[in-house]
Every structure is written in structure tokens, then in C-alpha cells.
Design an enzyme around this catalytic site. Structure first.
Site, PDB file in Angstrom:
ATOM      1  N   GLU A 233      -9.187  -4.530   9.867  1.00  0.00           N
ATOM      2  CA  GLU A 233      -8.165  -4.430  10.900  1.00  0.00           C
ATOM      3  C   GLU A 233      -8.751  -4.159  12.282  1.00  0.00           C
ATOM      4  OE1 GLU A 233      -4.071  -2.891   9.071  1.00  0.00           O
ATOM      5  OE2 GLU A 233      -5.663  -1.426   8.830  1.00  0.00           O
TER       6      GLU A 233
ATOM      7  N   TYR B 279       0.828  -1.211   0.000  1.00  0.00           N
ATOM      8  CA  TYR B 279       0.000   0.000   0.000  1.00  0.00           C
ATOM      9  C   TYR B 279       0.865   1.265   0.000  1.00  0.00           C
ATOM     10  CZ  TYR B 279      -4.703  -1.999   0.798  1.00  0.00           C
ATOM     11  OH  TYR B 279      -5.913  -2.626   0.674  1.00  0.00           O
TER      12      TYR B 279
ATOM     13  N   SER C 275      -1.812   8.113   9.846  1.00  0.00           N
ATOM     14  CA  SER C 275      -1.399   9.056  10.883  1.00  0.00           C
ATOM     15  C   SER C 275      -2.604   9.586  11.650  1.00  0.00           C
ATOM     16  CB  SER C 275      -0.629  10.223  10.263  1.00  0.00           C
ATOM     17  OG  SER C 275      -1.516  11.065   9.540  1.00  0.00           O
TER      18      SER C 275
END
Length: 381
Positions: free
Chosen positions: A235, A117, A360
Site C-alpha cells: 500500500e 481483513y 489506527s
């Protein structure tokens, strides 16, 4: 909401604990260990669709397995990317032929995967990927570009790659999700990345005309963004709860050290220790609340912001509790690892990246603001 586990779940947990106690202490290498897990039926829990997995298990039983594995002496998993990311993506978006080809080797621990990715110019802003995949006369794809922070690329047999297949396309348009074999000498190069800790858990991957077959496109050409976002949603939940078991053990070590060093007598340190404990409980309840949920678009982003900041603060607290001794490392004259860190030093240094990798904090907060709270979209330059 009842956050407990049923009697059947606890019986399953006991079976897991017993099996791990009997098998996890061996000195097997990681690839052999994956095959051991596969042979015993512990990979692919809950893949009921199509019978591709080894065992049937409820969602809460999958949590029990993940938690007990995290508590055991078992080695780190090499197959978790294939099992927890690729497999549910193929079950949701793949063809029958793709599921039949790729899921059984994952369930058997025979084929390992990595994730292509992030790029040097497209990390948290994944829509900026520039790796290209051009169609060849025989209908296959020729891939050129670079991926970075690629976990386990040095061990992987396959990589799922997000690449730009439409020339001139921008942002999330014109992207395709490709399954790419790593055994292509001269066309794929893997270089380890040295971290602050002195170790190399991540890699750079260079594609120089690497090939991917036409039948190994997942979700159709041009649908890569939709498939990639779906994968990131997997995830959450089970893996997050297992991660929190490791966090609890780290926190326990910090608390014991605070008592041993006398740092616990400082009321500020005590307050921070209690806050870390309370926030960890909140994270667990939030993960259980959203377990299996598909309707909360912000759940993965909320979870990421919670755990990354928490873990980073724990690293800082660990160094505070450790005192002056925490500033000194042991020299180890080796080109691969020039210094040796104790557990607190490693926690502090590694956790500096927690708020960056995997999306982030700044990007996650933007997602929460725009997609959950409905605030005005961030202006684009």
C-alpha cells in the site's frame, strides 16, 4: 537524493495525460471503465514477471501514471484492490496456476476484488480475526464469520479473506489467506454501512458456510499472517503519491476559499495554511525516498501516521475557513442520503475516520516504536 523524473518518464507522462484527456470524460459506469483501461493496457503496469500485465513501466513511470490519473477527470477506480493489493501478493506468494488464473482478468478489468481483513472485534489489531475456515471432506474450505469496512464488496466478484484454519489457535498463528468467490447466494451477504457523510462506501460481509477451493490458498495453510502483512506493505509508494495529488487539490481549494472569505487575513489561519503546505511537501519527499524500498519495516506505518493526521487537520481548517456557513447542510429528503454536504463538510466529516481505518494511529505508533526504534514491546493483557 534526486527526486526528479527522467526525460523518458516525462514523455510517458505526456502520453498518459493525452490518453486520459481523450477517454476519461465519458459517462461509462465504473466496471465498463475498468474494461476500457484494461483494453488500452493501463492496468498492471510493471507486472513484468510472467507477462501478466499489459505494459512494461518503470517504477517512476508508474508514479507518473498514478499522479496523472489523480489529476484527470477519470472516475474512481473499482479495480485498484485487485491491481494494487492482490496482484503483487500473488506475484510474491502465489503459485503459477493462481497467477495464470487471476492476474489476466484483473489486467483486463474483467474481475473486481475486495479485501476481507477487518472484523468487528479485529480492526487495527488484525491478529484477532475470528472468521473460521474449516476443511470439508473434499478438501475445500467452509467459511463462517463476519468482515467489516469492506470497500467495494457490493461490486466485487472475489474477496481475499484472512481466516482462522487451525482450531484453538491464537493471534497470528493458524491463519490462512483464501481467495473466495462472492457469487454464493445464501452463503455470502453484503450490507452497506451508512457513514457520517450519509453515503455508503463500506460494507459488512457475512459468510455463512461460503466455499473456497483448496487450490485457492495463497502461501500455504497457516501462512496467512505472513501473506497478509506482505500485502499491506504494497500500500506504500505509488498509491501514496497519487493520494497526495488529491490532497494538494483539496488544499488549493481551501487556500482559495480563505482568500475569498477573508479568513486569510487572520495570522493564525495563514500559519496553518503554510504548515499544511509544508507538511504535504515533506510527505511527498518521504514517499519518494521510500519508493520501492523493501527493507524499511516502518515505512508504511510512518506514511499512514503522516497523511492521516494531516488530512484530518485539513478538514478542520477547511471548516474554519468556511466560517459559519460550514455548519449548515442542505436537506435532501431521501432515505439513502437525508442531507447534502458541500465539499468542505464532506472533507471534515469523512476525515474524522482517517486516523482509524487502515490501521489506527495508536497501532501504527506501536509498530514504529517496537519494530523501528527497538523500544520495549507493549505489555499484553
Amino acid at each position: 537524493m534526486d527526486f526528479g523524473f527522467s526525460g523518458d518518464d516525462e514523455a510517458f507522462r505526456a502520453e498518459v495525460r493525452e490518453w486520459l484527456a481523450a477517454h476519461a470524460g465519458g459517462a461509462e459506469d465504473r466496471r465498463t471503465w475498468e474494461r476500457t483501461l484494461g483494453k488500452a493496457g493501463w492496468i498492471g503496469l510493471g507486472w513484468s514477471e510472467g507477462g501478466y500485465g499489459n505494459r512494461t513501466a518503470t517504477l517512476t513511470q508508474q508514479v507518473a501514471w498514478a499522479e496523472e490519473y489523480a489529476r484527470s477527470a477519470a472516475p474512481p477506480r473499482s479495480g485498484h484492490i485487485g491491481e494494487n493489493l492482490l496482484a503483487p501478493t500473488l506475484l510474491a506468494h502465489g503459485t503459477d496456476e493462481q497467477r495464470s488464473r487471476f492476474l489476466p482478468p484483473v489486467a483486463a478489468g474483467e474481475e473486481l476484488w475486495c479485501q476481507g481483513y477487518s472484523e468487528p472485534g479485529a480492526g487495527s489489531d488484525l491478529a484477532g480475526v475470528s472468521t473460521k475456515a474449516e476443511r470439508t471432506p473434499d478438501g475445500a474450505y467452509r467459511i463462517t464469520g463476519q468482515k467489516i469496512w469492506t470497500s467495494l464488496a457490493h461490486e466485487a466478484d472475489w474477496c481475499f479473506v484472512l481466516a482462522r484454519t487451525e482450531p484453538g489457535s491464537r493471534r497470528h498463528h493458524g491463519l490462512t489467506f483464501l481467495l473466495v468467490p462472492m457469487d454464493q447466494p445464501g452463503r455470502i451477504e453484503v450490507r452497506p454501512i451508512r457513514q457520517l457523510t450519509g453515503t455508503s462506501d463500506f460494507n459488512e460481509v457475512f459468510f455463512d458456510g461460503a466455499h473456497a477451493r483448496a487450490e485457492h490458498v495463497v502461501g500455504g495453510e497457516g501462512s496467512g499472517w505472513r501473506v497478509a502483512m506482505s500485502l499491506l506493505g504494497f500500500e506504500r509508494g505509488v498509491s501514496t503519491l497519487a493520494q497526495q495529488v488529491g490532497f494538494a487539490e483539496e488544499l488549493g481549494t481551501v487556500v482559495r476559499t480563505a482568500v475569498e472569505t477573508g479568513a486569510v487575513r487572520d495570522p493564525v489561519v495563514r500559519e496553518r495554511l503554510v504548515r499544511q503546505w509544508a507538511e504535504l511537501r515533506v510527505m511527498r519527499w518521504n514517499a519518494l525516498r521510500t519508493l520501492g524500498s523493501s527493507g524499511d519495516a516502518g515505512a508504511p506505518s510512518v506514511a499512514k501516521v503522516l497523511w492521516s493526521g494531516w488530512h484530518q487537520r485539513l478538514g478542520e481548517l477547511a471548516m474554519l475557513v468556511r466560517g459559519a456557513a460550514g455548519t449548515v447542510g442542505s436537506a435532501r429528503w431521501s432515505a439513502s442520503a437525508p442531507y447534502e454536504l458541500d465539499v468542505f463538510q464532506h472533507l471534515f466529516l469523512f476525515s474524522r475516520a482517517d486516523t482509524i481505518y487502515g490501521g489506527s494511529d495508536q497501532i501504527q505508533r506501536t509498530i514504529i516504536a517496537e519494530r523501528v526504534l527497538g523500544l520495549p514491546r507493549e505489555p499484553k493483557g
